[in-house]
Enzyme design. Structure first.
Site, short mmCIF file in Angstrom:
data_model
loop_
_atom_site.label_atom_id
_atom_site.label_comp_id
_atom_site.label_asym_id
_atom_site.label_seq_id
_atom_site.Cartn_x
_atom_site.Cartn_y
_atom_site.Cartn_z
N LYS A 189 0.85 -1.20 0.00
CA LYS A 189 0.00 0.00 0.00
C LYS A 189 0.88 1.25 0.00
O LYS A 189 2.08 1.17 0.30
CB LYS A 189 -0.91 -0.02 1.23
N ARG A 246 -10.56 -0.11 15.59
CA ARG A 246 -10.61 0.63 14.33
C ARG A 246 -11.57 -0.10 13.40
O ARG A 246 -12.78 0.07 13.51
CB ARG A 246 -9.17 0.73 13.78
N TYR A 266 14.30 31.95 5.04
CA TYR A 266 13.08 32.64 5.45
C TYR A 266 13.09 32.92 6.95
O TYR A 266 13.50 32.07 7.74
CB TYR A 266 11.86 31.76 5.14
N MET A 277 10.51 25.11 0.50
CA MET A 277 9.74 24.11 -0.25
C MET A 277 10.65 23.25 -1.12
O MET A 277 10.47 22.03 -1.23
CB MET A 277 8.71 24.82 -1.13
#
Ligand SMILES: *Cc1c(COP(=O)(O)O)cnc(C)c1O
Length: 369
Positions: A40, A136, A263, A310
């Site tokens: 997965k 769950r 930043y 980023m």
């Protein structure tokens, strides 16, 4: 989005490590145990089709979390049994039947809804999920399992499996684990017939509770060479991390004392120093919380200084280096080593999350060691 191949940032995945890890676990389980590889979430960031190809000959099936992941494997030509572990919308049942994809039933309501929606369950292969204490997905009592089984029988669905999932198999304290196991055994004991597949073991259970294998295991994390417990439990046998992450210096500059970096000017150079820029940032999964962590250049740890952007990080270098110098973010350089677990520790999370968050912008390259 296509991976950014014209950038030196890359994931290198050692496919043979993945096969090796599977062999290691299998060697310590009863020989007839069926092993399903859990692929997965893009095989925990390692690349689902490549991992599935690597393991195709050696596993008995694949587990995924949703229908789209299952269909991706089928469309790529894998003919193995595939089990979807999560809850799928009942509307996909016809596709599951058509593509021979096994689904999980985790509530009576889901089966009722399928019936009310007028769906044909004939030949649908189903695994009953038992909630033995995870809280769950799954049935919590035997009477609702019985009702589910009779609905399945009426509808012509196949009772292919029954399973549960442990909440604490990766922990030292076994109280919860033993309670869940007893619960599961009790449910199995009440069934008139057992389905062909009975399974309870994820990686941690397969590694530290080898006695708990019923006849199938669901192996995720360990295949990728990660310790499912983090640092809590030692592995009884060695496994190999499959993934490394490297990039290159794309700019190197000398800053004078007191100059600010990044930043928010969160870092000022205490003295004259060399700063290198590396093209990887939070959009790649190197999160802002990793400011202050280190990467390797020329076999030496170099701190990430200033904010993580980023697309870039800035690191403090001990000296000037040429453009194109290798930067190791995960992996070995000289006698220094940075692991996925080191990232996880620094971010106060688990190794699973680190690899799953490595974004698709980073190209994955495969090699056999
Ligand atoms: C993800 C998952 C697994 C695999 O867990 P690992 O700890 O990665 O081995 C097994 N079973 C279920 C139900 C899962 O959701």
């Amino acid at each position: 989005m296509k991976p950014s191949i014209h950038r030196p940032t890359k994931l290198i995945i050692d496919s043979s490590a993945i096969s090796h890890n599977l062999m290691q676990v299998r060697d310590h389980l009863p020989a007839k145990t069926k092993a399903f590889a859990v692929v997965k979430a893009n095989a925990y960031g390692h690349g689902v089709l490549e991992v599935a190809r690597e393991l195709a000959e050696e596993v008995d099936g694949f587990c995924v979390s949703n229908m789209d992941e299952a269909l991706e494997l089928r469309l790529a030509g894998f003919e193995h049994p595939i089990l979807v572990l999560g809850v799928v919308p009942v509307q996909v049942i016809p596709q599951a039947v058509q593509a021979s994809i096994s689904l999980t039933v985790s509530s009576l309501e889901w089966l009722v809804l399928a019936g009310e929606t007028g769906l044909d369950l004939e030949d649908l292969a189903l695994h009953i999920k038992v909630d033995t204490g995870m809280g769950r997905l799954g049935f919590r009592d035997f009477s609702s399992i019985e009702q589910a089984l009779s609905l399945m029988e009426e509808a012509g669905a196949r009772f292919e499996g029954i399973f549960t999932h442990f909440a604490t198999a990766d922990q030292v304290d076994q109280t919860q684990f033993q309670g869940q196991l007893a619960n599961f055994r009790e449910i199995l004991g009440q069934l008139a017939v057992l389905p062909p597949l009975v399974h309870a073991s994820n990686s941690a259970t397969s590694i530290w509770h080898g006695e708990t294998v019923f006849n199938m295991v669901r192996l995720g994390n360990v295949l990728y060479g990660l310790n499912p417990s983090g640092r809590e439990l030692n592995l009884p046998y060695p496994i190999q991390p499959a993934l490394s992450l490297t990039s290159e210096l794309v700019q190197v500059k000398q800053l004078s004392a007191g100059a600010s970096v990044g930043y928010g000017e969160t870092y000022h150079s205490p003295s004259e120093e060399w700063i290198g820029t590396v093209p990887i940032g939070y959009a790649d999964g190197l999160t802002r919380s990793m400011q202050g962590f280190s990467v390797l250049v020329d076999g030496q740890p170099c701190e990430i200084v200033g904010r993580v952007s980023m697309d870039q990080i800035t690191i403090r270098l001990p000296q000037s280096y040429p453009l194109g110098t290798l930067v190791t973010l995960i992996g070995q350089d000289g006698d220094q080593h940075i692991t996925v677990q080191d990232w996880a520790d620094y971010r106060q999370t688990i190794n699973y999350e680190i690899v799953c968050l490595l974004s698709d912008r980073i190209p994955r390259y495969y090699q056999e060691s």
